[in-house]
Design an enzyme around this catalytic site. Structure first.
Site, PDB file in Angstrom:
ATOM      1  N   THR A   1       9.962  74.102   8.477  1.00 34.55           N
ATOM      2  CA  THR A   1      10.991  73.694   7.514  1.00 34.55           C
ATOM      3  C   THR A   1      10.306  73.193   6.245  1.00 34.55           C
ATOM      4  OG1 THR A   1      12.503  73.146   9.310  1.00 34.55           O
ATOM      5  CG2 THR A   1      12.962  72.143   7.170  1.00 34.55           C
TER       6      THR A   1
ATOM      7  N   ASN B   1      15.433  84.834  14.009  1.00 31.80           N
ATOM      8  CA  ASN B   1      15.348  83.971  15.187  1.00 31.80           C
ATOM      9  C   ASN B   1      16.488  84.207  16.175  1.00 31.80           C
ATOM     10  OD1 ASN B   1      16.368  82.726  12.651  1.00 31.80           O
ATOM     11  ND2 ASN B   1      17.208  81.204  14.043  1.00 31.80           N
TER      12      ASN B   1
ATOM     13  N   GLN C   1       9.026  83.398  13.648  1.00 30.76           N
ATOM     14  CA  GLN C   1       9.288  84.066  14.931  1.00 30.76           C
ATOM     15  C   GLN C   1       8.366  85.266  15.152  1.00 30.76           C
ATOM     16  OE1 GLN C   1      11.205  82.968  17.284  1.00 30.76           O
ATOM     17  NE2 GLN C   1      12.405  81.412  16.219  1.00 30.76           N
TER      18      GLN C   1
ATOM     19  N   CYS D   1      18.343  74.774  15.941  1.00 32.68           N
ATOM     20  CA  CYS D   1      18.526  73.761  14.894  1.00 32.68           C
ATOM     21  C   CYS D   1      19.996  73.538  14.579  1.00 32.68           C
ATOM     22  CB  CYS D   1      17.806  74.172  13.624  1.00 32.68           C
ATOM     23  SG  CYS D   1      16.058  74.368  13.889  1.00 32.68           S
TER      24      CYS D   1
HETATM   25  N1  PLP Z   1      12.317  79.505  10.496  1.00 36.99           N
HETATM   26  C1  PLP Z   1      12.689  80.138  11.617  1.00 36.99           C
HETATM   27  C2  PLP Z   1      12.932  81.616  11.577  1.00 36.99           C
HETATM   28  C3  PLP Z   1      12.840  79.430  12.805  1.00 36.99           C
HETATM   29  O1  PLP Z   1      13.220  80.077  13.917  1.00 36.99           O
HETATM   30  C4  PLP Z   1      12.598  78.040  12.802  1.00 36.99           C
HETATM   31  C5  PLP Z   1      12.782  77.244  14.034  1.00 36.99           C
HETATM   32  O2  PLP Z   1      13.690  77.460  14.806  1.00 36.99           O
HETATM   33  C6  PLP Z   1      12.229  77.424  11.607  1.00 36.99           C
HETATM   34  C7  PLP Z   1      12.084  78.179  10.475  1.00 36.99           C
HETATM   35  C8  PLP Z   1      11.993  75.945  11.518  1.00 36.99           C
HETATM   36  O3  PLP Z   1      10.807  75.598  12.162  1.00 36.99           O
HETATM   37  P1  PLP Z   1      10.425  74.068  12.403  1.00 36.99           P
HETATM   38  O4  PLP Z   1      11.153  73.660  13.628  1.00 36.99           O
HETATM   39  O5  PLP Z   1       8.954  74.076  12.604  1.00 36.99           O
HETATM   40  O6  PLP Z   1      10.807  73.322  11.194  1.00 36.99           O
END
Ligand code: PLP
Length: 379
Positions: free
Chosen positions: A70, A148, A176, A322
């Protein structure tokens, strides 16, 4: 427990934990200290940087450690915007992770304009739409490598070439894809690429941002001199070591990742689609990660289904982890199939290297009997 939610997170491998342990116990110094007890940890961080760089074919100096993807996504978009103060438009897609989409939404409130490219029923992007959307006011394009929720792969090499030809910076969320498909950043000329450790068996709380050597970058987190002045904050040495070790292991397993996960995934998908009535695959049949299947069970509420699966020890999800606690239907499935209620009736199963044939056989049996039960309860 049968864990089929590897797109949400993965378990820390024993080798990864073992590599991290000394940095929790005996080697707990601060890498910025002038005495050896701390400063020797700089070398440890550089080894991890090399391991993460190797996973994507980058130079170690092109890797910045962050706290998560993120942060990496936010930082990349911000850097591109800062480098182009006269350009106020961002291009992304309707199916990106909330770490991109919600950041873009916040930027809209600051006066930036956001173009969200549509996808077709298979979750694929039309490159002609990207070409047409790139106007003189575009500062950055942010399009993911692998989705994802559906596992659908975007044509990142072509996207990068279009952006390069049109003089627009390209950020790719490769969270991913890392460890699941080969990533060679020398072939895909993205300017920024986001990674997170916890999707490839490192702990949560550590990510990385690749920044192409000549791409503009200014820090997103201001503070000390860490990460060559590019990201302030005392480095989390154990987590960084864990991400490095996990990247090394992921690279080793990469050649057989598809061979090991795809047959199990295909078995699950074929069994569910053929034996459970009123089911439908979401996402392109082949242009997809080998470990992911996303299936709509028409007429069934995915949240009720997940609870029942959970009671049987089966972990799956109805989309992005999330957003799991929100009431919103999946924005990804809605973008693909806007007419239907599929977005509230879908289940994502995401497999890992440790998923076995007997796991899949058990899940197929449970899915069959639980869907029968749920449908009988409705009628
Ligand atoms: N981008 C994608 C495609 C994700 O699947 C995720 C997590 O689910 C993230 C970003 C965010 O990752 P993080 O949990 O390390 O912030």
């Amino acid at each position: 427990m049968i864990y089929l939610d590897h797109n949400a997170t993965t378990r820390v491998l024993p080798e990864v934990l073992e590599a991290m342990m000394p940095f929790f116990t005996t080697e707990w110094g601060n890498p910025s200290s002038s005495y050896k007890f701390g400063s020797k940890l700089k070398k440890v961080i550089e080894t991890a940087r090399e391991q993460v760089a190797d996973l994507i074919g980058a130079h170690p100096l092109e890797i910045i450690f962050t706290s998560c993807a993120t942060e990496s996504n936010n930082a990349a978009i911000q850097a591109a915007l800062k480098a182009n103060p006269g350009k106020r438009r961002i291009i992304t897609s309707a199916v990106e992770h909330s770490a991109v989409l919600n950041h873009c939404m916040a930027l809209e409130k600051e006066g930036y304009r956001v173009t969200r490219l549509p996808v077709d029923r298979d979750g694929l992007l039309k490159l002609a739409d990207l070409e047409a959307a790139i106007t003189d006011d575009v500062a950055v394009v942010s399009l993911m490598w692998a989705n994802n929720e559906t596992g659908v792969l975007f044509p990142v090499k072509e996207i990068a070439e279009i952006c390069r030809a049109r003089g627009v910076l390209y950020h790719c969320d490769a969270v991913q894809a890392a460890g699941r498909v080969p990533i060679d950043i020398r072939q895909v000329s993205a300017d920024y690429l986001s990674l997170t450790g916890h999707k490839f068996h490192a702990p949560k709380g550590v990510g990385a941002l690749y920044v192409r050597r000549k791409a503009p970058y200014s820090p997103y987190i201001h503070g000390g001199h860490q990460e060559r002045n590019l990201r302030g904050g005392t480095e989390s040495v154990p987590l960084i070591v864990g991400m490095g070790k996990a990247a090394q292991i992921a690279l080793k397993h990469l050649p057989d990742y598809g061979m090991r996960t795809r047959p199990q995934r295909d078995k699950l998908e074929a069994a569910v689609l053929s034996s459970v009535p009123n089911t439908e695959l979401n996402g392109h049949k082949t242009q997809r990660l080998a470990n992911t299947t996303n299936i709509t069970f028409h007429g069934i509420d995915s949240e009720a289904f997940l609870i029942l699966l959970g009671k049987e020890g089966i972990c799956a999800s109805s989309g992005s982890a999330c957003l799991a606690d929100s009431d919103e239907p999946s924005h990804v499935i809605k973008a693909m199939k806007p007419e239907g209620a599929q977005s509230r009736s879908m289940i994502r199963f995401s497999l890992g290297l440790e998923t076995t044939g007997s796991d899949i056989a058990n899940v197929c049996d449970e899915v069959r009997s639980l869907t029968e039960m749920l449908r009988a309860a409705i009628t």
